[in-house]
Design a protein around this motif. Structure first.
Motif, short mmCIF file in Angstrom:
data_model
loop_
_atom_site.label_atom_id
_atom_site.label_comp_id
_atom_site.label_asym_id
_atom_site.label_seq_id
_atom_site.Cartn_x
_atom_site.Cartn_y
_atom_site.Cartn_z
N TRP A 171 111.54 -29.44 21.75
CA TRP A 171 110.79 -30.31 20.84
C TRP A 171 109.33 -29.86 20.87
CZ3 TRP A 171 106.73 -33.90 21.92
CH2 TRP A 171 106.33 -34.65 20.81
N GLU A 172 108.79 -29.60 19.70
CA GLU A 172 107.40 -29.16 19.62
C GLU A 172 106.57 -30.24 18.96
OE1 GLU A 172 105.54 -24.98 18.71
OE2 GLU A 172 105.99 -25.93 16.79
N ALA A 173 105.49 -30.62 19.63
CA ALA A 173 104.54 -31.56 19.03
C ALA A 173 103.68 -30.80 18.03
CB ALA A 173 103.68 -32.19 20.11
N GLN A 174 103.30 -31.48 16.97
CA GLN A 174 102.44 -30.82 16.00
C GLN A 174 101.12 -30.42 16.67
OE1 GLN A 174 101.20 -32.94 12.32
NE2 GLN A 174 102.31 -31.25 11.35
N PHE A 175 100.56 -31.32 17.45
CA PHE A 175 99.47 -31.03 18.38
C PHE A 175 99.86 -31.69 19.70
CE2 PHE A 175 97.33 -30.45 14.34
CZ PHE A 175 96.51 -29.36 14.57
N GLY A 176 99.38 -31.12 20.80
CA GLY A 176 99.82 -31.60 22.10
C GLY A 176 99.58 -33.06 22.36
N ASP A 177 98.47 -33.60 21.82
CA ASP A 177 98.18 -34.99 22.12
C ASP A 177 99.09 -35.96 21.37
OD1 ASP A 177 96.95 -34.12 19.80
OD2 ASP A 177 95.26 -35.47 19.96
N MET A 199 90.86 -26.28 24.17
CA MET A 199 89.56 -26.78 23.70
C MET A 199 88.95 -25.73 22.76
SD MET A 199 89.40 -29.58 25.54
CE MET A 199 91.16 -29.71 25.72
N GLU A 200 89.03 -25.99 21.46
CA GLU A 200 88.60 -24.99 20.50
C GLU A 200 87.64 -25.55 19.46
OE1 GLU A 200 92.29 -23.35 19.17
OE2 GLU A 200 92.69 -22.41 21.10
N GLY A 201 86.96 -26.65 19.82
CA GLY A 201 85.97 -27.21 18.92
C GLY A 201 86.55 -27.97 17.75
N MET A 202 87.80 -28.41 17.89
CA MET A 202 88.46 -29.10 16.79
C MET A 202 88.37 -30.62 16.91
SD MET A 202 89.28 -26.61 14.97
CE MET A 202 90.26 -27.42 13.73
N GLY A 203 87.59 -31.11 17.85
CA GLY A 203 87.42 -32.54 17.99
C GLY A 203 88.33 -33.14 19.06
N PRO A 204 88.17 -34.43 19.32
CA PRO A 204 88.88 -35.05 20.45
C PRO A 204 90.37 -35.23 20.24
CG PRO A 204 87.56 -36.68 19.25
CD PRO A 204 87.22 -35.34 18.68
N GLU A 205 90.84 -35.24 18.98
CA GLU A 205 92.25 -35.56 18.78
C GLU A 205 93.20 -34.39 18.97
OE1 GLU A 205 90.29 -38.25 17.33
OE2 GLU A 205 91.48 -38.99 19.01
N ALA A 244 85.11 -39.61 28.67
CA ALA A 244 86.16 -40.53 28.23
C ALA A 244 87.07 -39.87 27.20
CB ALA A 244 85.54 -41.79 27.63
N ALA A 245 86.48 -39.11 26.28
CA ALA A 245 87.27 -38.43 25.25
C ALA A 245 87.66 -37.04 25.72
CB ALA A 245 86.46 -38.35 23.96
N PRO A 246 88.76 -36.51 25.21
CA PRO A 246 89.20 -35.18 25.64
C PRO A 246 88.26 -34.05 25.22
CG PRO A 246 90.99 -36.39 24.58
CD PRO A 246 89.75 -37.15 24.31
N ALA A 247 87.54 -34.25 24.12
CA ALA A 247 86.66 -33.17 23.64
C ALA A 247 85.61 -33.76 22.72
CB ALA A 247 87.48 -32.11 22.90
N THR A 248 84.54 -33.01 22.53
CA THR A 248 83.48 -33.43 21.61
C THR A 248 83.90 -33.14 20.18
OG1 THR A 248 81.18 -33.07 20.95
CG2 THR A 248 82.37 -31.18 21.82
N GLY A 249 83.34 -33.89 19.27
CA GLY A 249 83.61 -33.63 17.86
C GLY A 249 82.55 -32.76 17.21
N ASN A 250 81.54 -32.34 18.00
CA ASN A 250 80.43 -31.54 17.47
C ASN A 250 80.60 -30.09 17.90
OD1 ASN A 250 77.54 -30.32 17.95
ND2 ASN A 250 77.30 -31.92 16.40
N LYS A 251 80.63 -29.20 16.94
CA LYS A 251 80.88 -27.78 17.24
C LYS A 251 79.81 -27.20 18.14
CE LYS A 251 83.28 -23.96 16.35
NZ LYS A 251 84.71 -23.79 16.66
N LYS A 252 78.57 -27.53 17.89
CA LYS A 252 77.48 -26.98 18.70
C LYS A 252 77.59 -27.48 20.13
CE LYS A 252 72.45 -26.56 18.95
NZ LYS A 252 71.15 -26.92 18.33
#
Length: 1035
Positions: free
Chosen positions: A757-763, A797-803, A1004-1012
């Motif tokens: 079973w493959e998730a569309q995205f891991g989260d 973690m590739e700068g794609m935001g927290p989701e 708290a969040a898995p990743a930032t939503g800001n690319k910079k």
């Protein structure tokens, strides 16, 4: 002469007191109209044209006139109108006026017609009766007497439907007349009380007439009430298939259809005796134990047995069941036929713990049993799937296992294998997984060709009143979304229950679609036997205390009918009581709980007779070059002629072909080779999930689409070898909980399949957390049930935001069962460690290692769930390539990939060892090269995180005696792998050194939503990783 008599009979006067025979008997097949029965009063002699030679003609003219009065000559129109209005003998016929007739004569003829009662009223009355019949079919269930307690309305609405003329049997005469007045005189139907004795034709959409095609209105209402307003409430008029609606109408409307022989009644009584006395026996012996008994719905046992009997008669030989805890022990004992002593010994507090695993409570355990069905004298296999307390969570698991069993026996229409799902009323309405599972029911790669759902409707959820538990009228309304008929039935009427269950099983056999049986019952005790329900439902439980048990009520009925006598009834009870007592005596000899006796999915031949692996070794997972090349060539081609693919896809396939020529693979090609090689070895592969056919990141392309022909597809993987196993790849519905549960069930059926079973995205896996937490992680420990399901979770973690960044590896690692403070002392370390873990967690950094871990999953002599954190950017990263040399015979999965550069050549000179996993390795090597620190810093990749490679990492730490040890990750400190790795890494070095951290700060969040910000954080962790003075002040 026959036709003459037939026509003459039709022309004789009819009254409501006469029995109307089959008026359409000799009529050619044609659509019926809804006209009132003809009331002709003219005898045959008075109409000289009704001779034997002309009667057929007259009959045809009459039917044509019924369909359309304008379709016949005006004279025939006048005749039929006059006769229908009761014209005197001989007066119905009016000769057509001659061509020379004056206008005044013609006017007289027309006025004669107009003087007759208007035929429009006749049509309106018939349409009103048709509407009335339809009203009962649609809403009769709202009036049905479904609650055994007589307290609540099953639909939570005490008002009567406004368009049903409920008879005087249910209403006071004054109330009845008032309802009739409101609905008739100038009202809803335009009928009045005098119409009750009028005779009306019945439309083709009802079967209440039986052999009669016309009935008085009073009798129509009575029969409709018998069909729809007694102890069975039928919901089906929302179904958009006429054949299916007609089938249901015939099953419930036909007069006298619900008849039972004396033998059938005695069988039903005997089953009720077993169901009731089993619960009473447990209550007598263990009154203070939780058992979640069936009291109040004892009829469930004969209901299930009826479904199984009828299904067996229709050809089914394997039934897979899922159910909650209430009544589970009774089902195990009296439906599955588990040995009673095995059940009774579970109540013994001195019983030693299970021989393997941690076990589970008795009312969660499953069972597998093959036996003879005594009614059909055919073999039947019954499997009850083990489940957690999480209500309805087992639903998709059962469906997946059912689909797998159908697949392996070639049952493409569900004629041999079927599923039965039991539900509670509150859970059926409240749990979203019910909806998700229903929406799998008709999907090509997920359908099980019909499930029988049985709802034990206690009319309460723990302590919650149904009026506070759902917004829908019934708990079963969710089933309407898939056009499943719903049969509500009063559980204190055993014969009605058995009849409905027979119909449900026949429906499933006939249409191969879902069906719901709603057993409206009550719960005699609290939520469990120790619970006090009077706190919250005092009125209900006062009534329940007075309620006569269904067994007693039914026994008294049969005794009054002379079907059985009192001594026979008492003998049946004594016989079963003796069986229970003898089993109880034997149960005292049981000293150890053997969980394997409760196994719901045995794998014959896979393990030794005592359930152990046949070896504790794993062969090489490499392949010969010929197979690698062949699979690569198919993967880069279109094996079907005259098939036009997209231009962009042509470029992708061309790139694959070039890689194969260069003996290289990327991620997609490595997966292709793992799958293709296993298919050659006879291993079925099933890959499921959202958009898996193409791949979320457009890398897989396992299903090719013809650009010129709609819905024409090609799966090259199924064109690899002449006698290969089939490959199933299927885009799922947009569901994680339901689909992951389904695939888990599919993987339960056989060890010789790779189910992924493959998730569309891991989260996205977190919406399926219940399946992960309650089934996949502890399944073997609780139920001694191994499972080899694979979860592919895109992570990075590739700068794609927290989701869409983190697959939450920390959650999987936290649930691993290895001890961080103990260095395992094992022979055959790597395989034995895998055998003792609860699941395997990996994060591969090379396509070759991904290839090997997939093949190892099948080549291992046992099965464990495999969690793979798969990459996103690495799918096309130019450095994320592997050579065929890493995949040839003799190669295998690398749990740890050591540094192979200058640092490894002079380990004594190395100042720091960076341990990492996954994609961050490529960021680290690029940075190390840019800083020219290849000789100072070694980078070791941990490919298998759990079970933790203590042995290999110990060697790595010892290889670099002067080096600092640093764990580096791209995830935040409170996430990812650090908290899991640190204590285990320290155990490998006997806590001689600290293990430092290089990575993102806690968040708290898995990743930032800001690319910079993302790039700034990445650079900061790289700076920390390669700053050799970073930890001096902390030492």
């Amino acid at each position: 002469m026959l036709n003459l008599r037939t026509c003459a009979a039709k022309l004789r006067p009819l009254t409501a007191s006469q029995t109307v025979k089959t008026i359409y008997q000799h009529r050619p097949a044609a659509p019926r109209t809804f006209q009132q029965l003809r009331c002709y009063s003219a005898p045959v002699a008075a109409e000289p044209f009704l001779s034997g030679t002309s009667s057929n003609y007259v009959e045809e003219m009459y039917y044509a006139w019924l369909e359309n009065p304008k379709s016949v000559h005006k004279s025939w129109d006048i005749f039929f109108r006059n006769a229908n209005a009761g014209a005197a003998p001989g007066a119905a016929y009016q000769s057509p006026p001659p061509l020379t007739t004056s206008l005044s004569t013609l006017s007289q003829a027309q006025s004669l017609v107009q003087a007759q009662p208007n035929v429009d009223k006749l049509v309106e009355d018939h349409l009103a009766v048709q509407s009335l019949i339809r009203a009962y079919q649609i809403r009769g269930h709202h009036v049905a007497q479904l609650d055994p307690l007589g307290i609540l309305d099953a639909d939570l609405d005490s008002s009567l439907p406004a368009d049903i003329i409920t008879s005087t049997d249910k209403l006071d005469l004054a109330v009845f007349k008032e309802r009739l007045r409101v609905l008739t005189v100038g009202g809803f139907y335009g009928l009045d009380e005098s119409d009750l004795d009028k005779v009306f034709h019945l439309p083709t959409t009802t079967f209440i007439g039986g052999n009669e095609s016309a009935l008085p209105l009073r009798e129509i209402i009575r029969r409709l009430e018998m069909a729809y307003c007694q102890h069975i409430g039928v919901e089906f008029m929302f179904i958009n298939d006429l054949e299916q609606c007609q089938w249901i109408r015939q099953k419930f409307e036909t007069p006298g259809i619900m008849q039972f022989t004396s033998e059938e009644k005695r069988t039903l009584l005997a089953r009720l005796v077993r169901s009731t006395r089993f619960e009473e026996f447990l209550h007598r012996k263990w009154s203070s134990e939780k058992r979640f008994g069936l009291e109040g719905c004892e009829v469930l046992i004969p209901a299930l047995k009826t479904i199984i009997d009828k299904s067996s008669e229709k050809g089914v030989d394997y039934v897979i069941m899922g159910m909650p805890h209430r009544g589970r022990l009774n089902v195990l004992a009296n439906v599955i036929r588990k040995e009673l002593e095995q059940i009774f010994c579970q109540f013994d507090s001195k019983l030693e713990a299970a021989d393997e695993g941690s076990g589970d409570v008795k009312y969660h355990l499953g069972m597998y049993h093959r036996r003879i069905n005594r009614v059909t004298d055919r073999n039947i296999t019954l499997s009850l799937v083990a489940n957690p307390s999480h209500l309805e969570a087992a639903d998709p698991v059962v469906q997946g296992k059912t689909k797998a069993e159908q697949f392996y026996c070639g049952d493409t229409e569900g004629k041999k294998v079927m599923s039965i799902l039991l539900h509670g009323d509150a859970a059926f309405a409240g749990q979203g997984i019910v909806y998700e599972t229903f929406h799998l029911s008709d999907l090509p790669s997920y359908t099980t060709h019909g499930t029988v759902h049985v709802v034990v409707n206690n009319q309460i959820g723990f302590t919650t009143d149904p009026r506070m538990a759902r917004s829908s009228p019934y708990p079963t309304d969710v089933a309407r979304v898939v056009n499943a008929p719903i049969f509500h039935v009063n559980a204190d009427d055993p014969e009605a229950v058995v009849y409905v269950c027979n119909v449900a099983a026949e429906w499933r056999s006939t249409f191969h679609k879902d069906v719901v049986v709603d057993l409206v019952c009550y719960r005699r005790n609290g939520h469990n036997e120790m619970d006090e329900p009077m706190f919250t439902q005092p009125l209900m439980y006062k009534q329940i205390r007075k309620q006569k048990p269904v067994l007693q009520k039914y026994a008294e009925l049969l005794i009054s009918q002379g079907v059985v006598n009192q001594p026979e009834y008492e003998e049946e009870i004594a016989k079963y009581d003796k069986i229970c007592e003898e089993a109880h005596a034997r149960s005292k000899d049981e000293k150890i709980l053997h969980i394997k006796h409760w196994l719901d999915s045995p794998w014959p031949g896979f393990f030794t007779l005592d359930g152990q692996p046949r070896s504790m070794t794993c062969p090489s997972t490499g392949l010969n070059e010929e197979d690698l090349t062949h699979i690569g060539q198919v993967a880069s081609s279109v094996p079907v002629e005259d098939f036009t693919i997209h231009g962009g896809l042509s470029r992708i396939l061309k790139t694959r072909g070039e890689m194969v020529k260069n003996r290289m693979v990327d991620w997609a090609l490595a997966e292709y080779m793992a799958f293709g090689s296993l298919l050659k070895e006879g291993i079925h592969i099933r890959l499921s999930g959202q958009d898996v056919e193409r791949g979320t990141f457009s890398h897989r392309h396992h299903v090719l689409h013809d650009q010129n022909v709609d819905k024409r597809t090609c799966i090259p993987m199924n064109h690899l070898w002449p006698n290969q196993a089939p490959y199933t790849v299927c885009n799922s519905s947009l569901s994680e909980y339901g689909v992951l549960g389904f695939e888990l069930g599919f993987a339960m059926a056989s060890p010789n399949a790779l189910v992924l079973w493959e998730a569309q995205f891991g989260d996205f896996h977190n919406t399926a957390q219940c399946i992960i937490d309650q089934f996949i992680c502890p399944g073997q420990a609780k139920w001694v049930r191994q499972n080899g399901i694979v979860l592919l979770l895109p992570h990075g973690m590739e700068g794609m935001g927290p989701e869409h960044s983190s697959a939450r590896p920390e959650r999987f690692l936290q649930m691993c069962n290895d001890d961080p403070d103990v260095f395992p002392k094992l022979d055959d370390f790597d395989v034995r460690q895998l055998y003792e873990c609860n699941w395997i967690v990996v994060n591969c950094s090379t396509p070759a290692n991904f290839f090997h871990v997939l093949r190892r999953q099948i080549l291992l002599p046992f099965r464990k769930p495999l969690i793979i954190f798969t990459p996103k950017s690495l799918l096309r990263h130019p450095e994320a390539r592997s050579s065929f040399d890493d995949m040839l015979p003799g190669t295998h999965f690398l749990r740890v990939i050591p540094d192979s550069g200058p640092a490894a050549q002079n380990p004594e000179q190395v100042k720091r060892v960076l341990f990492c996993t996954g994609k961050v390795y490529y960021d680290l090597t690029r940075e190390r090269k840019a800083r020219q620190m290849e000789a100072d810093v070694a980078i070791t990749r941990v490919e298998q995180l759990s079970p933790f490679p203590f042995d290999l990492l110990q060697r790595e730490a010892q290889k670099y005696p002067a080096a600092e040890l640093v764990w580096c990750q791209e995830e935040h400190k409170n996430q990812g792998y650090y908290d899991y790795v640190k204590p285990r890494l320290r155990t490998t070095i006997n806590r001689a050194k600290p293990v430092w951290y290089a990575g993102r700060e806690p968040a708290a969040a898995p990743a930032t939503g800001n690319k910079k910000t993302h790039l700034t954080e990445l650079q900061r962790l790289l700076d920390t990783a390669f700053n050799l003075d970073a930890f001096k002040d902390l030492a």
